[in-house]
Design a protein around this motif. Sequence first.
Motif, PDB file in Angstrom:
ATOM      1  N   GLN A 100     -45.978  -4.014 -44.907  1.00  0.00           N
ATOM      2  CA  GLN A 100     -45.924  -4.859 -43.722  1.00  0.00           C
ATOM      3  C   GLN A 100     -44.575  -4.802 -43.017  1.00  0.00           C
ATOM      4  OE1 GLN A 100     -47.164  -8.674 -45.397  1.00  0.00           O
ATOM      5  NE2 GLN A 100     -49.203  -8.375 -44.560  1.00  0.00           N
ATOM      6  N   ASP A 101     -44.626  -5.136 -41.724  1.00  0.00           N
ATOM      7  CA  ASP A 101     -43.364  -5.299 -41.016  1.00  0.00           C
ATOM      8  C   ASP A 101     -42.791  -6.681 -41.346  1.00  0.00           C
ATOM      9  OD1 ASP A 101     -44.553  -7.287 -39.350  1.00  0.00           O
ATOM     10  OD2 ASP A 101     -45.178  -5.783 -37.896  1.00  0.00           O
ATOM     11  N   GLN A 102     -41.586  -6.955 -40.870  1.00  0.00           N
ATOM     12  CA  GLN A 102     -40.893  -8.180 -41.271  1.00  0.00           C
ATOM     13  C   GLN A 102     -41.642  -9.436 -40.840  1.00  0.00           C
ATOM     14  OE1 GLN A 102     -38.303  -7.946 -43.270  1.00  0.00           O
ATOM     15  NE2 GLN A 102     -38.274 -10.164 -43.509  1.00  0.00           N
ATOM     16  N   GLU A 103     -42.203  -9.428 -39.644  1.00  0.00           N
ATOM     17  CA  GLU A 103     -42.917 -10.611 -39.154  1.00  0.00           C
ATOM     18  C   GLU A 103     -44.137 -10.920 -40.003  1.00  0.00           C
ATOM     19  OE1 GLU A 103     -45.067 -12.247 -35.055  1.00  0.00           O
ATOM     20  OE2 GLU A 103     -43.923 -10.359 -35.039  1.00  0.00           O
ATOM     21  N   GLU A 104     -44.906  -9.880 -40.337  1.00  0.00           N
ATOM     22  CA  GLU A 104     -46.087 -10.074 -41.177  1.00  0.00           C
ATOM     23  C   GLU A 104     -45.686 -10.555 -42.568  1.00  0.00           C
ATOM     24  OE1 GLU A 104     -49.092  -6.652 -39.387  1.00  0.00           O
ATOM     25  OE2 GLU A 104     -47.531  -6.096 -40.837  1.00  0.00           O
ATOM     26  N   LEU A 105     -44.661  -9.954 -43.138  1.00  0.00           N
ATOM     27  CA  LEU A 105     -44.209 -10.330 -44.466  1.00  0.00           C
ATOM     28  C   LEU A 105     -43.751 -11.789 -44.502  1.00  0.00           C
ATOM     29  CD1 LEU A 105     -43.520  -9.606 -47.395  1.00  0.00           C
ATOM     30  CD2 LEU A 105     -41.320  -8.707 -46.572  1.00  0.00           C
TER      31      LEU A 105
ATOM     32  N   ILE B  97     -54.020  -7.527 -46.002  1.00  0.00           N
ATOM     33  CA  ILE B  97     -53.248  -8.455 -46.834  1.00  0.00           C
ATOM     34  C   ILE B  97     -53.006  -9.760 -46.083  1.00  0.00           C
ATOM     35  CG2 ILE B  97     -50.973  -8.864 -47.875  1.00  0.00           C
ATOM     36  CD1 ILE B  97     -50.935  -5.886 -48.568  1.00  0.00           C
ATOM     37  N   LEU B  98     -52.620  -9.648 -44.839  1.00  0.00           N
ATOM     38  CA  LEU B  98     -52.361 -10.839 -44.032  1.00  0.00           C
ATOM     39  C   LEU B  98     -53.636 -11.648 -43.838  1.00  0.00           C
ATOM     40  CD1 LEU B  98     -50.273 -12.420 -42.469  1.00  0.00           C
ATOM     41  CD2 LEU B  98     -50.719 -10.975 -40.478  1.00  0.00           C
ATOM     42  N   ARG B  99     -54.730 -10.989 -43.544  1.00  0.00           N
ATOM     43  CA  ARG B  99     -55.998 -11.690 -43.354  1.00  0.00           C
ATOM     44  C   ARG B  99     -56.461 -12.341 -44.651  1.00  0.00           C
ATOM     45  NH1 ARG B  99     -60.825  -9.034 -40.730  1.00  0.00           N
ATOM     46  NH2 ARG B  99     -61.258 -11.238 -40.378  1.00  0.00           N
TER      47      ARG B  99
ATOM     48  N   ALA C  57     -45.475  -7.476 -53.646  1.00  0.00           N
ATOM     49  CA  ALA C  57     -45.051  -6.085 -53.749  1.00  0.00           C
ATOM     50  C   ALA C  57     -45.816  -5.209 -52.757  1.00  0.00           C
ATOM     51  CB  ALA C  57     -45.272  -5.579 -55.175  1.00  0.00           C
ATOM     52  N   ARG C  58     -47.117  -5.458 -52.641  1.00  0.00           N
ATOM     53  CA  ARG C  58     -47.928  -4.686 -51.685  1.00  0.00           C
ATOM     54  C   ARG C  58     -47.521  -5.006 -50.250  1.00  0.00           C
ATOM     55  NH1 ARG C  58     -50.953  -0.032 -51.861  1.00  0.00           N
ATOM     56  NH2 ARG C  58     -52.656  -0.112 -50.345  1.00  0.00           N
ATOM     57  N   ALA C  59     -47.279  -6.297 -49.981  1.00  0.00           N
ATOM     58  CA  ALA C  59     -46.874  -6.699 -48.637  1.00  0.00           C
ATOM     59  C   ALA C  59     -45.532  -6.089 -48.259  1.00  0.00           C
ATOM     60  CB  ALA C  59     -46.809  -8.221 -48.554  1.00  0.00           C
ATOM     61  N   GLU C  60     -44.583  -6.085 -49.186  1.00  0.00           N
ATOM     62  CA  GLU C  60     -43.261  -5.522 -48.904  1.00  0.00           C
ATOM     63  C   GLU C  60     -43.344  -4.030 -48.631  1.00  0.00           C
ATOM     64  OE1 GLU C  60     -39.894  -8.113 -51.170  1.00  0.00           O
ATOM     65  OE2 GLU C  60     -41.302  -7.063 -52.473  1.00  0.00           O
ATOM     66  N   ALA C  61     -44.282  -3.363 -49.297  1.00  0.00           N
ATOM     67  CA  ALA C  61     -44.404  -1.918 -49.128  1.00  0.00           C
ATOM     68  C   ALA C  61     -45.061  -1.541 -47.803  1.00  0.00           C
ATOM     69  CB  ALA C  61     -45.211  -1.333 -50.285  1.00  0.00           C
TER      70      ALA C  61
END
Length: 271
Positions: free
Chosen positions: A192-197, A160-162, A186-190
């Motif tokens: 990722q950690d806080q920094e990635e989000l 997701i981040l990439r 929604a996918r990121a919140e489920a």
Amino acid sequence: MLRSDPVAAVPIVIAAAGDSWGVAEALDEASHYDPDDWIASLEAEQSLAVLALTRVCGWRTWGVQRVVSGIARTHPRVVLDMLTEDSVEGPRVAEVDGLPEALGSHEPVLADWLRHLLSTGPEDEGRIAQILPAALGKSLTEGAATAVEDVVESANADEILRLVRMLWLCNGFTLAHPALVGRLLARAEALQDQEELEEVKRRLIALAVPTDGLWSPAAADETHVARLDHSLRLAQDMTLSATARTIFSESATTLQAVMDEEGQQWRDDER
């Protein structure tokens, strides 16, 4: 000969044309300056021979771009793979006339191609970001948005981040496709950690700001104003998640700040 028998003509054209512009001119002549109809009349082997010829001249001219777009309607993956070639012969263009629209009806092919790009090394992210607008459209076509959403649904946290990093030149897609933003968040919140989000959120907000607008307080740039108005409407859209609405509210704040800053710079320059 290139018009009627591309397979046999391609090596002859390459030998005779001499340089890339000569090949581009040969394609224009062969199409009778109507590349859409010419490409539509070719069989698969002929189309692929013509596509290989475009590697020699690049995709810089309108006629060649329309040839490539026409071939993409029936051979999307071959065109996508050529677009992503990391070689001196690979096409070097930021925009190909008609290509996002041609590829937009091939959502599964686009999704599979994007997954392949996500599997490449991190060192390729910048190069891939440069070519995605040419394939997907600067604000993503509807088909491209559907393909991205399909990828998001099965992506892991790192992917997701990439993906968001690779889309940073598809400027404006966050406002053009708010439902996609909601699914992505929604996918990121489920996962990722806080920094990635937080990085995902920052990048989505940044994508709301146009990179090619001209601003003055005397004649407000329409792109800035339209995006500001749209951001404000989306920030109040209760069909979206609270996180998505926050993204659009912060996008509006960022847009207003950019407009204020550019307006002040314009006034200072006028003094």
